[in-house]
Design a protein around this motif. Structure first.
Motif, PDB file in Angstrom:
ATOM      1  N   PHE A  23       0.953  -1.218   0.126  1.00  7.39           N
ATOM      2  CA  PHE A  23       0.111  -0.212  -0.094  1.00  7.39           C
ATOM      3  C   PHE A  23       0.797   1.197   0.044  1.00  7.39           C
ATOM      4  N   PHE A  24       1.993   1.253   0.662  1.00  4.05           N
ATOM      5  CA  PHE A  24       2.871   2.629   0.925  1.00  4.05           C
ATOM      6  C   PHE A  24       3.784   2.585  -0.528  1.00  4.05           C
ATOM      7  N   VAL A  25       3.792   1.542  -1.275  1.00  2.18           N
ATOM      8  CA  VAL A  25       4.734   1.696  -2.550  1.00  2.18           C
ATOM      9  C   VAL A  25       4.039   2.451  -3.560  1.00  2.18           C
ATOM     10  N   GLY A  77      -2.910  -4.120  -2.001  1.00  2.00           N
ATOM     11  CA  GLY A  77      -2.073  -2.746  -1.456  1.00  2.00           C
ATOM     12  C   GLY A  77      -1.619  -2.065  -2.699  1.00  2.00           C
ATOM     13  N   LEU A  78      -1.077  -2.463  -3.829  1.00  2.00           N
ATOM     14  CA  LEU A  78      -0.948  -1.810  -4.794  1.00  2.00           C
ATOM     15  C   LEU A  78      -2.073  -1.068  -5.494  1.00  2.00           C
ATOM     16  N   LEU A  79      -3.077  -2.091  -5.908  1.00  2.11           N
ATOM     17  CA  LEU A  79      -4.205  -1.141  -6.385  1.00  2.11           C
ATOM     18  C   LEU A  79      -5.008  -0.110  -5.791  1.00  2.11           C
ATOM     19  N   ILE A  80      -5.042  -0.259  -4.599  1.00  2.00           N
ATOM     20  CA  ILE A  80      -5.820   0.717  -3.720  1.00  2.00           C
ATOM     21  C   ILE A  80      -4.810   1.983  -3.720  1.00  2.00           C
ATOM     22  N   GLY A  81      -3.621   1.742  -3.379  1.00  2.00           N
ATOM     23  CA  GLY A  81      -2.635   2.996  -3.521  1.00  2.00           C
ATOM     24  C   GLY A  81      -2.690   3.686  -4.794  1.00  2.00           C
ATOM     25  N   LEU A  82      -2.791   2.826  -6.021  1.00  2.00           N
ATOM     26  CA  LEU A  82      -2.572   3.296  -7.324  1.00  2.00           C
ATOM     27  C   LEU A  82      -3.993   4.108  -7.741  1.00  2.00           C
ATOM     28  N   ILE A  83      -4.907   3.519  -7.321  1.00  2.00           N
ATOM     29  CA  ILE A  83      -6.282   4.409  -7.705  1.00  2.00           C
ATOM     30  C   ILE A  83      -6.080   5.560  -7.018  1.00  2.00           C
ATOM     31  N   GLY A  84      -5.654   5.771  -5.795  1.00  2.00           N
ATOM     32  CA  GLY A  84      -5.522   7.066  -5.082  1.00  2.00           C
ATOM     33  C   GLY A  84      -4.575   8.228  -5.838  1.00  2.00           C
ATOM     34  N   TYR A  85      -3.394   7.365  -6.327  1.00  2.00           N
ATOM     35  CA  TYR A  85      -2.484   8.234  -6.931  1.00  2.00           C
ATOM     36  C   TYR A  85      -2.931   8.685  -8.339  1.00  2.00           C
ATOM     37  N   ILE A  86      -3.815   7.846  -9.043  1.00  2.00           N
ATOM     38  CA  ILE A  86      -4.419   8.047 -10.184  1.00  2.00           C
ATOM     39  C   ILE A  86      -5.338   9.443 -10.181  1.00  2.00           C
ATOM     40  N   ILE A  87      -6.096   9.240  -9.264  1.00  2.92           N
ATOM     41  CA  ILE A  87      -7.019  10.513  -8.836  1.00  2.92           C
ATOM     42  C   ILE A  87      -6.384  11.798  -8.668  1.00  2.92           C
ATOM     43  N   ILE A  88      -5.098  11.766  -7.755  1.00  2.98           N
ATOM     44  CA  ILE A  88      -4.578  12.999  -7.388  1.00  2.98           C
ATOM     45  C   ILE A  88      -3.503  13.513  -8.639  1.00  2.98           C
ATOM     46  N   SER A  89      -3.358  12.577  -9.559  1.00  2.00           N
ATOM     47  CA  SER A  89      -2.401  13.010 -10.515  1.00  2.00           C
ATOM     48  C   SER A  89      -3.345  14.009 -11.733  1.00  2.00           C
ATOM     49  N   HIS A 140      -3.693  10.981   7.528  1.00  2.00           N
ATOM     50  CA  HIS A 140      -4.207  10.081   8.477  1.00  2.00           C
ATOM     51  C   HIS A 140      -5.461   9.335   7.655  1.00  2.00           C
ATOM     52  N   LEU A 141      -6.394   9.808   7.079  1.00  2.00           N
ATOM     53  CA  LEU A 141      -7.407   9.228   6.249  1.00  2.00           C
ATOM     54  C   LEU A 141      -6.818   8.168   5.167  1.00  2.00           C
ATOM     55  N   LEU A 142      -5.841   8.345   4.718  1.00  2.00           N
ATOM     56  CA  LEU A 142      -5.002   7.596   3.915  1.00  2.00           C
ATOM     57  C   LEU A 142      -4.714   6.298   4.520  1.00  2.00           C
ATOM     58  N   ILE A 143      -4.169   6.574   5.685  1.00  2.00           N
ATOM     59  CA  ILE A 143      -3.640   5.179   6.656  1.00  2.00           C
ATOM     60  C   ILE A 143      -4.976   4.676   7.245  1.00  2.00           C
ATOM     61  N   ASP A 144      -6.147   5.453   7.330  1.00  2.00           N
ATOM     62  CA  ASP A 144      -7.289   4.685   7.879  1.00  2.00           C
ATOM     63  C   ASP A 144      -7.646   3.749   6.852  1.00  2.00           C
ATOM     64  N   GLY A 145      -7.777   4.062   5.616  1.00  2.00           N
ATOM     65  CA  GLY A 145      -8.116   3.622   4.721  1.00  2.00           C
ATOM     66  C   GLY A 145      -7.593   2.138   4.495  1.00  2.00           C
ATOM     67  N   ILE A 146      -6.183   2.104   4.666  1.00  2.00           N
ATOM     68  CA  ILE A 146      -5.767   0.531   4.675  1.00  2.00           C
ATOM     69  C   ILE A 146      -5.997  -0.284   5.813  1.00  2.00           C
ATOM     70  N   VAL A 147      -6.385   0.438   7.123  1.00  3.19           N
ATOM     71  CA  VAL A 147      -6.736  -0.239   8.080  1.00  3.19           C
ATOM     72  C   VAL A 147      -8.103  -0.681   8.071  1.00  3.19           C
ATOM     73  N   ASN A 148      -9.151   0.138   7.513  1.00  3.06           N
ATOM     74  CA  ASN A 148     -10.704  -0.173   7.170  1.00  3.06           C
ATOM     75  C   ASN A 148     -10.858  -1.197   6.065  1.00  3.06           C
ATOM     76  N   THR A 243     -11.792  14.287  -1.618  1.00  2.00           N
ATOM     77  CA  THR A 243     -13.189  13.642  -1.249  1.00  2.00           C
ATOM     78  C   THR A 243     -13.421  12.614  -2.493  1.00  2.00           C
ATOM     79  N   THR A 244     -13.244  13.081  -3.801  1.00  2.00           N
ATOM     80  CA  THR A 244     -13.431  11.893  -4.654  1.00  2.00           C
ATOM     81  C   THR A 244     -12.154  10.860  -4.475  1.00  2.00           C
ATOM     82  N   MET A 245     -11.080  11.160  -4.125  1.00  2.00           N
ATOM     83  CA  MET A 245     -10.093  10.258  -3.888  1.00  2.00           C
ATOM     84  C   MET A 245     -10.345   9.090  -2.982  1.00  2.00           C
ATOM     85  N   PHE A 246     -10.678   9.814  -1.846  1.00  2.00           N
ATOM     86  CA  PHE A 246     -11.110   8.468  -0.706  1.00  2.00           C
ATOM     87  C   PHE A 246     -12.396   8.086  -0.917  1.00  2.00           C
TER      88      PHE A 246
END
Length: 259
Positions: A23-25, A77-89, A140-148, A243-246
């Motif tokens: 996820f952190f990658v 882990g990779l796909l969840i982090g990647l979809i967030g990176y795509i949106i913020i790009s 913190h919300l990003l970390i909360d995403g992997i926890v949930n 908001t869209t990314m989360f």
């Protein structure tokens, strides 16, 4: 207190560690080169250590299916982090649209966080977006995403990759990224379009005036003035972007969980 030493708990802990590390990658902000590698490894280990006592720990043994579980955790882990990176790009894509109209498209800079070339205005927007993300505790919300994520995808569950809705969701996420980039860039690009129309009229009415010499500095001046008034609107768009990314990350977890 020393239940962690139990060898039967080691397979579950390794699965949690693999998901958090993957996820952190690809996760925005945490995957950047400016963050030291020992910090990434350390925060992944201690976060997995804390999560080990909060998630349901089924009995898992080392067998052939365990390899598939490890692959599944890496993909999640990779796909969840990647979809967030795509949106913020979308911020950098919007900056590329603006740079193209300003005449700065050739003047790319190297992003020290990712090591890739990025447009000047896009990098400027991106830094503001990251500072805004940190100011509202978005990390913190990003970390909360992997926890949930374990509420949707347990450790011993598999991903229904045959679900066609996952592919459709990824395509819609790409579409959403370009729509957000267009919304961010349209105020500046619209002003520059009006400048191009005005220069075209001047070129037809005053042929003696060299529009190419006057047009470039004029477009740069108009762009900076428009950016000055656009910053307040950009903060609102950045808030909607996060908001869209989360929401996108949460929806992808629900699809992975079969919801």
């Amino acid at each position: 207190m020393f239940e962690l030493i139990n060898i039967n708990s080691l397979p579950v802990f390794l699965l949690i560690l693999v998901r958090v590390t993957a996820f952190f990658v690809t996760l925005p902000f945490f995957s950047y080169r400016t963050i030291p590698l020992p910090f990434k490894i350390g925060i992944s280990f201690f976060l997995a250590f804390i999560m080990f006592y909060t998630v349901e720990s089924p009995v898992i043994i080392f067998d052939y299916f365990y390899i598939l579980l490890i692959v599944k955790e890496i993909l999640i882990g990779l796909l969840i982090g990647l979809i967030g990176y795509i949106i913020i790009s979308a911020v950098q894509i919007a900056g590329g649209f603006i740079d193209f109209q300003m005449g700065f498209a050739i003047a790319n800079v190297v992003d020290p966080q990712t090591g890739a070339q990025s447009p000047i205005i896009g990098q400027y927007f991106y830094i503001i977006a990251l500072l805004f993300l940190l100011s509202v505790d978005g990390h913190h919300l990003l970390i909360d995403g992997i926890v949930n994520s374990y509420k949707f995808i347990p450790v011993d569950a598999f991903i229904p990759f045959q679900n066609a809705s996952i592919t459709e969701f990824v395509i819609r996420s790409f579409n959403m990224m370009f729509l957000i980039a267009f919304q961010i860039a349209i105020p500046i690009v619209g002003c520059l379009f009006l400048v191009d129309v005005a220069l075209g009229i001047v070129a037809r009415t005053v042929p003696q005036l060299n529009v190419f010499v006057v047009g470039l500095p004029l477009k740069i001046l108009v762009s900076f003035i428009a950016l000055f008034f656009f910053l307040s609107l950009y903060i609102i768009l950045a808030k909607n972007l996060f908001t869209t990314m989360f929401d996108t990350m949460r929806s992808l977890l629900q699809l992975f969980g079969g919801a």
